[in-house]
Design a protein around this motif. Structure first.
Motif, PDB file in Angstrom:
ATOM      1  N   LEU A  60       1.329  -1.330  -0.054  1.00  0.00           N
ATOM      2  CA  LEU A  60       0.027  -0.227  -0.394  1.00  0.00           C
ATOM      3  C   LEU A  60       0.862   1.625   0.340  1.00  0.00           C
ATOM      4  O   LEU A  60       0.572   2.326  -0.662  1.00  0.00           O
ATOM      5  CB  LEU A  60      -1.120  -0.300   1.568  1.00  0.00           C
ATOM      6  CG  LEU A  60      -1.895  -0.890   1.167  1.00  0.00           C
ATOM      7  CD1 LEU A  60      -3.103  -0.864   2.380  1.00  0.00           C
ATOM      8  CD2 LEU A  60      -3.059  -0.528  -0.079  1.00  0.00           C
ATOM      9  N   ASP A  61       2.024   0.937   0.763  1.00  0.00           N
ATOM     10  CA  ASP A  61       3.054   2.427   0.411  1.00  0.00           C
ATOM     11  C   ASP A  61       3.563   2.174  -0.605  1.00  0.00           C
ATOM     12  O   ASP A  61       4.074   3.548  -0.999  1.00  0.00           O
ATOM     13  CB  ASP A  61       3.912   2.315   1.602  1.00  0.00           C
ATOM     14  CG  ASP A  61       3.419   2.491   2.913  1.00  0.00           C
ATOM     15  OD1 ASP A  61       2.118   2.843   3.167  1.00  0.00           O
ATOM     16  OD2 ASP A  61       3.952   1.584   4.580  1.00  0.00           O
ATOM     17  N   GLU A  62       3.337   1.549  -1.207  1.00  0.00           N
ATOM     18  CA  GLU A  62       4.803   1.844  -2.637  1.00  0.00           C
ATOM     19  C   GLU A  62       3.293   2.814  -3.998  1.00  0.00           C
ATOM     20  O   GLU A  62       4.128   2.841  -5.064  1.00  0.00           O
ATOM     21  CB  GLU A  62       4.924   0.664  -3.256  1.00  0.00           C
ATOM     22  CG  GLU A  62       6.217  -0.663  -2.262  1.00  0.00           C
ATOM     23  CD  GLU A  62       6.225  -1.964  -2.957  1.00  0.00           C
ATOM     24  OE1 GLU A  62       5.877  -2.577  -3.601  1.00  0.00           O
ATOM     25  OE2 GLU A  62       7.034  -2.257  -2.392  1.00  0.00           O
ATOM     26  N   LEU A  63       1.836   2.501  -3.513  1.00  0.00           N
ATOM     27  CA  LEU A  63       1.041   2.836  -4.742  1.00  0.00           C
ATOM     28  C   LEU A  63       1.245   4.540  -4.177  1.00  0.00           C
ATOM     29  O   LEU A  63       1.461   4.396  -3.351  1.00  0.00           O
ATOM     30  CB  LEU A  63      -0.015   2.406  -3.943  1.00  0.00           C
ATOM     31  CG  LEU A  63      -0.545   0.412  -3.856  1.00  0.00           C
ATOM     32  CD1 LEU A  63      -1.708   0.519  -4.218  1.00  0.00           C
ATOM     33  CD2 LEU A  63      -0.437   0.618  -5.899  1.00  0.00           C
ATOM     34  N   PRO A  64       1.120   4.857  -5.639  1.00  0.00           N
ATOM     35  CA  PRO A  64       1.275   6.314  -5.582  1.00  0.00           C
ATOM     36  C   PRO A  64      -0.692   6.929  -4.958  1.00  0.00           C
ATOM     37  O   PRO A  64      -1.361   6.091  -4.731  1.00  0.00           O
ATOM     38  CB  PRO A  64       0.019   6.711  -6.897  1.00  0.00           C
ATOM     39  CG  PRO A  64       0.095   6.241  -7.861  1.00  0.00           C
ATOM     40  CD  PRO A  64       0.662   4.285  -7.129  1.00  0.00           C
ATOM     41  N   ASP A  65      -0.700   7.813  -4.254  1.00  0.00           N
ATOM     42  CA  ASP A  65      -1.897   8.617  -3.360  1.00  0.00           C
ATOM     43  C   ASP A  65      -2.833   9.034  -4.460  1.00  0.00           C
ATOM     44  O   ASP A  65      -2.163   9.855  -5.236  1.00  0.00           O
ATOM     45  CB  ASP A  65      -1.548  10.117  -1.999  1.00  0.00           C
ATOM     46  CG  ASP A  65      -1.124   9.322  -1.106  1.00  0.00           C
ATOM     47  OD1 ASP A  65      -0.692   8.327  -0.741  1.00  0.00           O
ATOM     48  OD2 ASP A  65       0.121  10.514  -0.585  1.00  0.00           O
ATOM     49  N   GLN A  66      -4.214   9.007  -3.722  1.00  0.00           N
ATOM     50  CA  GLN A  66      -4.921   9.222  -4.981  1.00  0.00           C
ATOM     51  C   GLN A  66      -5.635  10.474  -4.638  1.00  0.00           C
ATOM     52  O   GLN A  66      -5.837  10.542  -3.211  1.00  0.00           O
ATOM     53  CB  GLN A  66      -5.772   8.107  -5.568  1.00  0.00           C
ATOM     54  CG  GLN A  66      -5.333   7.075  -5.713  1.00  0.00           C
ATOM     55  CD  GLN A  66      -5.764   6.087  -6.278  1.00  0.00           C
ATOM     56  OE1 GLN A  66      -7.265   5.701  -6.076  1.00  0.00           O
ATOM     57  NE2 GLN A  66      -5.947   4.730  -7.246  1.00  0.00           N
TER      58      GLN A  66
END
Length: 66
Positions: A60-66
């Motif tokens: 989850l931390d690897e995903l970009p913030d939306q």
């Protein structure tokens, strides 16, 4: 028989429940919430092998913030 005097040792008294005792609360950014997740037994085994909750957090931390 002689009368024996039995000395009773009293336990030390606990301090009163004063303010400031106990574990301090964590800051809001360190709090975690429980998220129930329904998985098949095979998926559960795979998740555990991958690292469980820590692996999910990392992904989850690897995903970009939306």
């Amino acid at each position: 028989m002689e009368d024996e005097v039995v000395a009773t040792e009293s336990k030390p008294k606990r301090p009163p429940n004063d303010r400031g005792q106990g574990r301090k609360p964590k800051p809001p950014e360190e709090l975690k919430v429980v998220v129930p997740l329904r998985l098949s037994p095979a998926h559960k085994a795979k998740l555990k092998a991958l690292g469980g909750a820590e692996w999910v957090r990392t992904k989850l931390d690897e995903l970009p913030d939306q």
